[in-house]
Write an enzyme that holds these catalytic residues in place. Sequence first.
Site, mmCIF file in Angstrom:
data_model
loop_
_atom_site.group_PDB
_atom_site.id
_atom_site.type_symbol
_atom_site.label_atom_id
_atom_site.label_comp_id
_atom_site.label_asym_id
_atom_site.label_seq_id
_atom_site.Cartn_x
_atom_site.Cartn_y
_atom_site.Cartn_z
ATOM 1 N N CYS A 1 11.669 -33.618 24.562
ATOM 2 C CA CYS A 1 11.343 -32.595 23.550
ATOM 3 C C CYS A 1 12.629 -31.947 23.018
ATOM 4 C CB CYS A 1 10.417 -31.567 24.201
ATOM 5 S SG CYS A 1 10.194 -30.044 23.273
ATOM 6 N N CYS B 1 12.733 -28.170 23.235
ATOM 7 C CA CYS B 1 12.904 -27.766 24.636
ATOM 8 C C CYS B 1 14.381 -27.793 25.011
ATOM 9 C CB CYS B 1 12.127 -28.700 25.564
ATOM 10 S SG CYS B 1 10.338 -28.700 25.299
#
Length: 111
Positions: free
Chosen positions: A31, A34
């Site tokens: 991600c 993230c």
Amino acid sequence: MTTITLDNNNFVSEVLESKTLVVVDFWAAWCGPCRVMNPIIEELAETFAGVVTVGKVNIDDYPELASQHQITAIPTLMIFEQRKEIDRIAGLISKTALFERVQAFTQSIYA
């Protein structure tokens, strides 16, 4: 590292039974957002050490935790106090906004 790696075995003891405010970062290695949040989360853990516990749940390793907490997007930050979710932040948030949000909760607890 100042964050705690959370899993099926320690989530209850580290989060739900914690005596401090707990911020949980639900994330995944693939991600992009993230990865952007990771240094902010690490700095949060260092800045609020001793006052706030910061943990991370890799949703690929522990999908059942993500499911239990109805994580539908990552990154998602959940803030827990006394066994209860008191805030949830889905997606990117600036360092300043995140620190202010956490600070507001710590002031209400320790004021």
